[in-house]
Design an enzyme around this catalytic site. Structure first.
Site, PDB file in Angstrom:
ATOM      1  N   ALA A  65     -41.140 -28.889  21.623  1.00 38.06           N
ATOM      2  CA  ALA A  65     -40.513 -29.282  22.890  1.00 38.06           C
ATOM      3  C   ALA A  65     -39.603 -28.174  23.404  1.00 38.06           C
ATOM      4  O   ALA A  65     -39.039 -27.409  22.621  1.00 38.06           O
ATOM      5  CB  ALA A  65     -39.685 -30.544  22.665  1.00 38.06           C
ATOM      6  N   GLY A 104     -42.988 -30.674  18.414  1.00 37.00           N
ATOM      7  CA  GLY A 104     -44.023 -31.253  19.267  1.00 37.00           C
ATOM      8  C   GLY A 104     -45.349 -30.515  19.137  1.00 37.00           C
ATOM      9  O   GLY A 104     -46.419 -31.120  19.313  1.00 37.00           O
ATOM     10  N   GLU A 107     -46.945 -31.922  16.227  1.00 40.80           N
ATOM     11  CA  GLU A 107     -47.305 -33.320  16.511  1.00 40.80           C
ATOM     12  C   GLU A 107     -48.630 -33.412  17.282  1.00 40.80           C
ATOM     13  O   GLU A 107     -49.427 -34.321  17.048  1.00 40.80           O
ATOM     14  CB  GLU A 107     -46.176 -34.007  17.286  1.00 40.80           C
ATOM     15  CG  GLU A 107     -44.958 -34.236  16.393  1.00 40.80           C
ATOM     16  CD  GLU A 107     -43.807 -34.860  17.145  1.00 40.80           C
ATOM     17  OE1 GLU A 107     -43.306 -34.226  18.096  1.00 40.80           O
ATOM     18  OE2 GLU A 107     -43.407 -35.980  16.795  1.00 40.80           O
ATOM     19  N   GLU A 127     -37.016 -31.060  13.930  1.00 45.43           N
ATOM     20  CA  GLU A 127     -36.166 -31.764  14.898  1.00 45.43           C
ATOM     21  C   GLU A 127     -34.794 -32.156  14.338  1.00 45.43           C
ATOM     22  O   GLU A 127     -33.792 -32.144  15.048  1.00 45.43           O
ATOM     23  CB  GLU A 127     -36.873 -33.033  15.403  1.00 45.43           C
ATOM     24  CG  GLU A 127     -37.966 -32.769  16.424  1.00 45.43           C
ATOM     25  CD  GLU A 127     -39.302 -32.394  15.808  1.00 45.43           C
ATOM     26  OE1 GLU A 127     -39.365 -32.093  14.597  1.00 45.43           O
ATOM     27  OE2 GLU A 127     -40.303 -32.403  16.543  1.00 45.43           O
TER      28      GLU A 127
HETATM   29  N1  COA Z   1     -37.094 -24.729  23.320  1.00 52.01           N
HETATM   30  C1  COA Z   1     -36.543 -23.879  24.197  1.00 52.01           C
HETATM   31  N2  COA Z   1     -36.364 -22.575  23.929  1.00 52.01           N
HETATM   32  C2  COA Z   1     -36.771 -22.130  22.749  1.00 52.01           C
HETATM   33  C3  COA Z   1     -37.344 -22.955  21.781  1.00 52.01           C
HETATM   34  C4  COA Z   1     -37.505 -24.315  22.106  1.00 52.01           C
HETATM   35  N3  COA Z   1     -38.071 -25.180  21.262  1.00 52.01           N
HETATM   36  N4  COA Z   1     -37.646 -22.234  20.691  1.00 52.01           N
HETATM   37  C5  COA Z   1     -37.260 -20.975  20.966  1.00 52.01           C
HETATM   38  N5  COA Z   1     -36.741 -20.911  22.208  1.00 52.01           N
HETATM   39  C6  COA Z   1     -36.268 -19.718  22.915  1.00 52.01           C
HETATM   40  C7  COA Z   1     -35.040 -19.108  22.282  1.00 52.01           C
HETATM   41  O1  COA Z   1     -33.875 -19.706  22.808  1.00 52.01           O
HETATM   42  C8  COA Z   1     -35.180 -17.680  22.721  1.00 52.01           C
HETATM   43  O2  COA Z   1     -34.814 -17.622  24.067  1.00 52.01           O
HETATM   44  P1  COA Z   1     -34.012 -16.374  24.657  1.00 52.01           P
HETATM   45  O3  COA Z   1     -34.856 -15.181  24.412  1.00 52.01           O
HETATM   46  O4  COA Z   1     -33.802 -16.714  26.078  1.00 52.01           O
HETATM   47  O5  COA Z   1     -32.749 -16.343  23.869  1.00 52.01           O
HETATM   48  C9  COA Z   1     -36.684 -17.441  22.654  1.00 52.01           C
HETATM   49  O6  COA Z   1     -37.267 -18.724  22.774  1.00 52.01           O
HETATM   50  C10 COA Z   1     -37.133 -16.783  21.370  1.00 52.01           C
HETATM   51  O7  COA Z   1     -36.656 -17.558  20.284  1.00 52.01           O
HETATM   52  P2  COA Z   1     -36.071 -16.904  18.942  1.00 52.01           P
HETATM   53  O8  COA Z   1     -35.491 -17.996  18.152  1.00 52.01           O
HETATM   54  O9  COA Z   1     -35.210 -15.757  19.289  1.00 52.01           O
HETATM   55  O10 COA Z   1     -37.414 -16.370  18.281  1.00 52.01           O
HETATM   56  P3  COA Z   1     -37.750 -16.238  16.741  1.00 52.01           P
HETATM   57  O11 COA Z   1     -39.062 -15.574  16.701  1.00 52.01           O
HETATM   58  O12 COA Z   1     -36.593 -15.654  16.004  1.00 52.01           O
HETATM   59  O13 COA Z   1     -37.864 -17.727  16.174  1.00 52.01           O
HETATM   60  C11 COA Z   1     -38.626 -20.001  16.173  1.00 52.01           C
HETATM   61  C12 COA Z   1     -38.876 -18.554  16.627  1.00 52.01           C
HETATM   62  C13 COA Z   1     -39.676 -20.862  16.816  1.00 52.01           C
HETATM   63  C14 COA Z   1     -38.709 -20.102  14.650  1.00 52.01           C
HETATM   64  C15 COA Z   1     -37.216 -20.456  16.611  1.00 52.01           C
HETATM   65  O14 COA Z   1     -37.040 -20.115  17.971  1.00 52.01           O
HETATM   66  C16 COA Z   1     -36.984 -21.930  16.485  1.00 52.01           C
HETATM   67  O15 COA Z   1     -36.684 -22.406  15.410  1.00 52.01           O
HETATM   68  N6  COA Z   1     -37.098 -22.680  17.595  1.00 52.01           N
HETATM   69  C17 COA Z   1     -36.840 -24.087  17.622  1.00 52.01           C
HETATM   70  C18 COA Z   1     -38.046 -24.860  17.180  1.00 52.01           C
HETATM   71  C19 COA Z   1     -37.763 -26.337  17.227  1.00 52.01           C
HETATM   72  O16 COA Z   1     -36.775 -26.810  16.755  1.00 52.01           O
HETATM   73  N7  COA Z   1     -38.683 -27.079  17.827  1.00 52.01           N
HETATM   74  C20 COA Z   1     -38.556 -28.485  17.952  1.00 52.01           C
HETATM   75  C21 COA Z   1     -37.807 -28.809  19.188  1.00 52.01           C
HETATM   76  S1  COA Z   1     -37.403 -30.522  19.231  1.00 52.01           S
END
Ligand code: COA
Length: 699
Positions: A65, A104, A107, A127
């Site tokens: 998400a 998501g 999912e 989450e």
């Molecule tokens: N929603 C919105 N923005 C997100 C996102 C999400 N689920 N996941 C990552 N982003 C954004 C980050 O804020 C960052 O934005 P920015 O460049 O404007 O700062 C960009 O995407 C890159 O993310 P970053 O975390 O720097 O990349 P990474 O390669 O180090 O890590 C992930 C990637 C996916 C492991 C990490 O971003 C993460 O854990 N994201 C959350 C995943 C999550 O919890 N999903 C479930 C949501 S309910």
């Protein structure tokens, strides 16, 4: 403006490939959900489509998400609606997973009829780390697919698994190499087209009983934890619903739980911390390119140096450890070996992984061994002259362009830099103990440091899996400078009438895993004592000074390691017990100063502690030591145990209201104007009705 194409559709004979296309991480924003929904609908009606493959463009399946949408009015279709279309499809749907398949994203894949993935894919439902339960059917479909006992820990901890682990769990049906991933998915889709589609919606009795037992065991575990998140408890309820109710009812239950979580302060705090870390992690050095780093020197094999060496080895770097003599060198190597032995004993690594890491470690007493190092971290005794001698040696032996980093926690790095011939290469890399575990890395930027050295600090932090925060040079940088002030507030309350035990308890209820006095006992009173003695001469004579800590140290009560500190520790490793002798000693100090003890409520303890905290943090911003409030939040959450679910101290301040904090400061300032004088920045923000959060949004 036409909406961007979020779904990239191609065909291979009768198989429709739908590629999620929303760089960089294919987050499931509204446009993507809508377009995927429409594409699946169309595919259902299109007689030429016999099977569907879902994949992600750009190397990732999906990070789930879009977290930014959670605080806006959300629009259907939800991820759960799209997942239902997938699971109900009469045509087989296969998910091809690589890169991240989280939240998501996973999912959607769980709703598919089969899943193939690469070995290095990262699958998970994280989450809970944002204070949420999965809201797209994950809590219902994961236990049905792999069993509740395996699903629960994954969801409760928000842990990722790689492709091979996912295969072993039954989460993936097949693991394959990246270049042939789509071929494998298409093959799978064609094979499924031939047979009846499995619908693992039902749970048999044995699985239900085993699942309910697993839920009960986790419930008991959570009940024993003082700071379990509401989302964790709700997760257990969702999984119980998955076991006891039909899929549709379970999905409705999950949706309610999800909406409850989205509206919770825990979610807002955790989401704030997530974005604060990302903001803090952006290098302030603009477009400067990091220097390549593979070979790292670590000077000093004490607890800190050994921890830093382990952090570097874990990240795949080559490490040369330097100590002043053979015995100290051996002791340093033993410390590193000890860390790996404990990891091995705990099952966190295997013998082969340990051997691979230790093979990259070398050790020497001669600085000449650092001639080829790309970066050297100095972690010797915290004394300017000792460090300056190390720096003179480094200046002599290191190749031009090598980065010379110091792990000092408060010394003037500008001074250190000025004393050698290459100040542009000198930077502070302030690790926190244990350095291989703690996430925070303060990147301290002296005046003359080159931009590409700063960029290298940030790139290195990323490689080490740390949260980097840029800090300016001052006594204590960001974290220790603020820590010093809120610890003083705790000392004052102790002398004025609150016991250290009450203060600890109030702050533990606030959300800290350990209160300040318990923490002092853990880290050892002797270090702070040495610092206080060193600074005694320069302490402003008018400043209030609480002597209780010195009195304990004079008795040799340094905390856990000596069996006594603020608490008594009759047995090693046990939680400390209240100590009447300590209370008597505090009483004596009060009597000597003519202080009549007064009662404190837990609420007042937290208010004073946080007022001192926020005030100093605002001064740190005012002075440019921290660039933004989010940097302070990221630092205090990752290096100082500030409760993550509160987002950080600046988020706390915004939530509490800046005028309220200012009013507290002004009233406390009547007792001690020197200590409590409100920061100008705080005054201005309160006057303007503004917040720290708004400062984060300024470029
Ligand atoms: N929603 C919105 N923005 C997100 C996102 C999400 N689920 N996941 C990552 N982003 C954004 C980050 O804020 C960052 O934005 P920015 O460049 O404007 O700062 C960009 O995407 C890159 O993310 P970053 O975390 O720097 O990349 P990474 O390669 O180090 O890590 C992930 C990637 C996916 C492991 C990490 O971003 C993460 O854990 N994201 C959350 C995943 C999550 O919890 N999903 C479930 C949501 S309910």
């Amino acid at each position: 403006m036409p909406e961007q194409t979020r779904i990239h559709a191609t065909r291979q004979d009768g198989v429709l490939l739908l590629g999620l296309n929303h760089p960089p991480l294919n987050t499931l924003d509204h446009a993507l959900r809508q377009q995927l929904h429409d594409a699946l609908h169309a595919a259902a009606l299109d007689a030429s489509v016999q099977a569907i493959v879902l994949h992600g463009a750009g190397g990732n399946f999906s990070a789930g998400a879009d977290i930014r949408e959670f605080d806006q009015p959300r629009q259907p279709p939800w991820a759960g609606d799209v997942a239902l279309l997938i699971s109900a499809s009469a045509k087989p749907v296969v998910a091809a997973l690589q890169g991240v398949a989280l939240g998501g994203g996973l999912e959607l894949a769980l709703a598919a009829h089969a899943r193939v993935g690469t070995a290095d894919a990262r699958l998970g439902l994280p989450e809970v780390k944002l204070g949420l339960v999965p809201g797209g059917g994950g809590t219902q479909r994961l236990p049905r697919l792999i069993g509740a006992a395996a699903a629960l820990p994954l969801m409760l901890e928000g842990r990722n698994v790689d492709g091979n682990a996912a295969l072993a769990l039954g989460l993936l049906d097949e693991v394959c190499d990246g270049p042939v991933l789509l071929d494998a998915a298409v093959r799978k889709a064609r094979a499924l087209r031939e047979g009846a589609l499995a619908r693992p919606d039902r749970i048999d009795d044995a699985a239900r009983q085993a699942g309910l037992a697993a839920v009960a065991a986790q419930r008991q575990r959570l009940a024993a934890k003082p700071h379990a998140l509401p989302a964790q408890r709700l997760l257990l309820d969702c999984v119980a619903a998955a076991l006891e109710q039909p899929l549709e009812a379970g999905l409705r239950f999950e949706r309610e739980a999800f909406l409850q979580c989205v509206a919770s302060p825990e979610h807002r705090g955790l989401a704030h911390a997530f974005f604060a870390e990302r903001l803090a992690g952006k290098s302030p050095a603009g477009a400067a390119r990091p220097r390549p780093v593979q070979k790292v020197g670590v000077v000093g094999g004490g607890t800190m140096g050994a921890g830093i060496a382990v952090a570097m080895l874990d990240a795949g770097l080559d490490v040369v450890l330097i100590e002043r003599d053979a015995a100290s060198l051996q002791a340093g190597q033993d410390r590193i070996g000890g860390v790996y032995q404990r990891q091995l004993d705990a099952g966190r690594i295997d013998a082969a992984a340990r051997a691979r890491r230790l093979a990259r470690l070398s050790a020497a007493t001669d600085y000449a061994a650092l001639a080829e190092a790309d970066l050297v971290v100095e972690a010797v005794f915290e004394e300017m002259e000792v460090k300056a001698r190390v720096y003179a040696e480094l200046d002599r032996v290191c190749r031009p362009g090598a980065i010379l980093a110091t792990n000092t926690s408060y010394l003037d790095i500008d001074q250190l830099a000025r004393r050698i011939s290459r100040p542009q290469d000198v930077i502070g890399l302030h690790f926190f103990s244990p350095a291989n575990v703690m996430k925070l890395l303060e990147i301290v930027v002296p005046g003359q440091v080159a931009d590409d050295v700063v960029a290298t600090g940030f790139a290195l932090a990323r490689r080490l899996g740390k949260v980097p925060v840029r800090a300016g040079v001052c006594d204590g940088f960001i974290g220790n400078r603020i820590l010093y002030v809120y610890r003083e507030a705790a000392n004052f309350m102790m002398e004025d009438g609150a016991s250290p035990y009450q203060i600890d308890q109030a702050l533990e209820r606030f959300g800290y895993a350990m209160g300040p006095f318990r923490t002092a006992d853990l880290t050892g009173g002797d270090i702070g004592w040495a610092t206080r003695k060193r600074k005694a001469a320069t302490r402003p004579p008018e400043a209030r000074y609480v002597r209780v800590a010195d009195r304990l140290c004079e008795r040799g009560w340094f905390g856990q390691k000596t069996g006594r500190g603020y608490y008594r520790y009759p047995e090693r490793g046990q939680r400390g017990q209240h100590d009447p002798e300590v209370l008597a000693l505090i009483d004596d100090e009060r009597a000597a100063r003519g202080i009549a003890a007064r009662p404190f409520s837990d609420e007042e303890i937290v208010r004073r502690y946080m007022a001192a905290f926020v005030n100093e943090a605002a001064k740190v911003l005012e002075d440019g030591i921290a660039l933004r409030p989010a940097d302070i939040d990221a630092a205090l959450v990752n290096g100082y145990g500030f409760p993550r679910w509160r987002g950080g101290p600046m988020k706390y301040a915004d939530d509490a209201g800046l005028p309220a904090i200012l009013a507290d400061l002004e009233s406390y300032a009547k007792e001690d104007p020197g200590f409590w004088a409100p920061s100008e920045l705080l005054r201005r923000l309160a006057r303007e009705g503004s917040t720290f959060g708004k400062l984060n949004r300024q470029p």
